[in-house]
Design an enzyme around this catalytic site. Structure first.
Site, PDB file in Angstrom:
ATOM      1  N   ASP A 126      -7.993  -5.543   0.339  1.00 59.50           N
ATOM      2  CA  ASP A 126      -8.465  -6.363  -0.775  1.00 59.50           C
ATOM      3  C   ASP A 126      -8.065  -7.821  -0.673  1.00 59.50           C
ATOM      4  OD1 ASP A 126      -9.771  -4.336  -2.068  1.00 59.50           O
ATOM      5  OD2 ASP A 126      -7.914  -3.604  -2.942  1.00 59.50           O
TER       6      ASP A 126
ATOM      7  N   HIS B 193       0.854  -1.183   0.000  1.00 57.35           N
ATOM      8  CA  HIS B 193       0.000   0.000   0.000  1.00 57.35           C
ATOM      9  C   HIS B 193       0.885   1.226   0.000  1.00 57.35           C
ATOM     10  CE1 HIS B 193      -3.147   2.801   1.193  1.00 57.35           C
ATOM     11  NE2 HIS B 193      -3.995   1.884   0.763  1.00 57.35           N
TER      12      HIS B 193
END
Ligand code: ACO
Length: 434
Positions: A371, A313
């Protein structure tokens, strides 16, 4: 924001005089250097592709501490919101700055519920798409088309119009996503039903058919509601920044949110949950847990072009707090649906275990993001992979619209206009051609 006692001084190696810039402090998080006068004073721009260190706005909605793995909506930690509130509480909080009391909650629920139906002619618009179109292509079109159906809430200078368009978008998004799904299945759309919760209504619009009664499964409803809460806002990510930039031109809210939907579609952003599930399915079909080691070698080999989807991320350099909550929901859903032995879940756990111990991931601070588990949950619920990003868009709409509204209310608001470092040809003449 507060002006700090500290100043930032920019000095130059060519002997020009140094220049001071004001430094501002937020409530928490890094201070910012106000460089708005830089160009006027020096004739120079800053260079920061990908916005690695650029705060493009002031915001009071969401805060992320990527090193701690902390996410706050209006100051409240995401885990407390996910375990104590429903998506309507969180939507109210994101839009209005505080959690609703009982009366405010009842009023807000009713307001959203009574805006869930869409203009009947939107169904005709939908029918113009190919049946096999990607749901995100359809959703981008449907959301943009709302500007053509709801002219009476497109005056962005009118706070009442902005409020109405926010409610319309939040309320109608589940209807549009379910319509796109039903259309792809060749099934009739199911109209909203006002005695159900926001999420229960979405579940029914997705999975009911007109020939039978339908009971919403509470575990499924709770799991989806949690997915919505976890995806509701995430400060200045790519799609939110897109909404702000698009909206900064003064365009109508439906056009700005359609731009956000389009940006979210990409596999480095909202499309990652779809890409993650495809990766797990591919791995399962090609040897499963046995082949995890080989797959990880590919991931670490920069020439292979393979990434471990659902990992890494831009902001979190620690465990994404949403991933922990999603992993918990994943276990609950699989148990409730009798899918505890789901091979993809096992595979995901094994990938996570290996990655968290592997120096490649440890050194780069790559952890599972939201996710990584959300695809498994959605698949268990019966949502097709191609619809995952549309569900994300549904949930993120409240964040987008709150950020858009915040931008328009900011006295410093200007059209967004980044600068560039030009490296093309210097001025030259066109040679005589005839
Ligand atoms: N698998 C393997 N290696 C990775 C991964 C990954 N998933 N993510 C990052 N890396 C490596 C990069 O190759 C790079 O290595 P290097 O320093 O040796 O060159 C290093 O880690 C840093 O990665 P960057 O791509 O520079 O980090 P950036 O902040 O630009 O990217 C991103 C973040 C796009 C999310 C990236 O981690 C990624 O592609 N992840 C997979 C896709 C994904 O899951 N996206 C979802 C994001 S969350 C969301 O939108 C809800």
């Amino acid at each position: 924001m507060h002006l700090s006692d500290k100043k930032a001084t920019l000095s130059f190696s060519d002997g020009s005089a140094p220049i001071d810039f004001p430094v501002y402090q937020g409530t928490v998080g890094p201070d910012v250097i106000d460089i708005r006068k830089l160009y006027g004073q020096t004739g120079m721009f800053t260079y920061d592709p990908g916005f690695m260190a650029t705060a493009a706005c002031e915001s009071a909605i969401t805060f992320i501490d990527g090193d701690k793995g902390q996410l706050l909506y209006r100051g409240y930690p995401i885990d407390q919101l996910a375990t104590n509130c429903d998506f309507m509480d969180v939507s109210y909080l994101i839009l209005n700055g505080d959690l609703p009391n009982a009366a405010q909650k009842t009023e807000f629920d009713s307001l959203v519920t009574h805006h869930t139906m869409v203009h009947e002619q939107l169904h005709f618009f939908l029918r113009g798409f190919r049946r096999d179109a990607h749901p995100m292509a359809v959703l981008t079109g449907l959301v943009g088309a709302m500007a053509a159906f709801y002219h009476d809430s497109t005056d962005i200078t009118n706070p009442r119009h902005r409020e109405v368009s926010a409610i319309r978008l939040i309320a109608k998004m589940p209807t549009l996503v379910a319509m796109a799904y039903k259309f792809s299945q060749g099934q009739p759309s199911i109209y909203p039903q006002n005695n159900l919760s926001y999420t229960g209504n979405f579940v029914r619009m997705m999975f009911a058919n007109p020939c039978e009664d339908y009971q919403v499964n509470e575990v499924v409803e709770r799991a989806l509601d949690r997915i919505f809460i976890l995806h509701a806002d995430h400060e200045q990510n790519a799609s939110t920044s897109t909404v702000r930039l698009c909206g900064s031109s003064g365009t109508n809210p439906f056009a700005a949110i359609a731009a956000g939907v389009a940006c979210l579609w990409g596999p480095a952003h909202g499309g990652a949950n779809e890409a993650c599930l495809q990766m797990l399915e591919h791995l399962q079909a090609n040897g499963g847990v046995e082949k995890v080691g080989e797959f990880m070698q590919q991931v670490k080999d920069k020439t292979s072009g393979v990434r471990l989807m659902g990992f890494g991320h831009r902001v979190y350099k620690n465990y994404d707090p949403r991933a922990k909550l999603m992993q918990q929901t994943c276990k609950e859903v699989l148990a409730a649906l009798g899918l505890e032995k789901d091979p993809l879940f096992k595979l995901a756990m094994e990938l996570e275990r290996i990655a968290l111990e592997d120096p490649y991931f440890v050194e780069r601070k790559l952890y599972p993001n939201v996710d990584f588990y959300s695809g498994i949950v959605q698949r268990a619920i019966g949502i097709p992979t191609s619809l995952f990003t549309a569900i994300f868009a549904l949930a993120r709409t409240v964040g987008w619209i709150a950020q858009w509204n915040e931008m328009l209310s900011d006295p410093d608001y200007k059209i967004g206009r980044p600068r560039q470092l030009y490296t093309g040809s210097a001025v030259r003449d066109v040679a005589k051609r005839r």
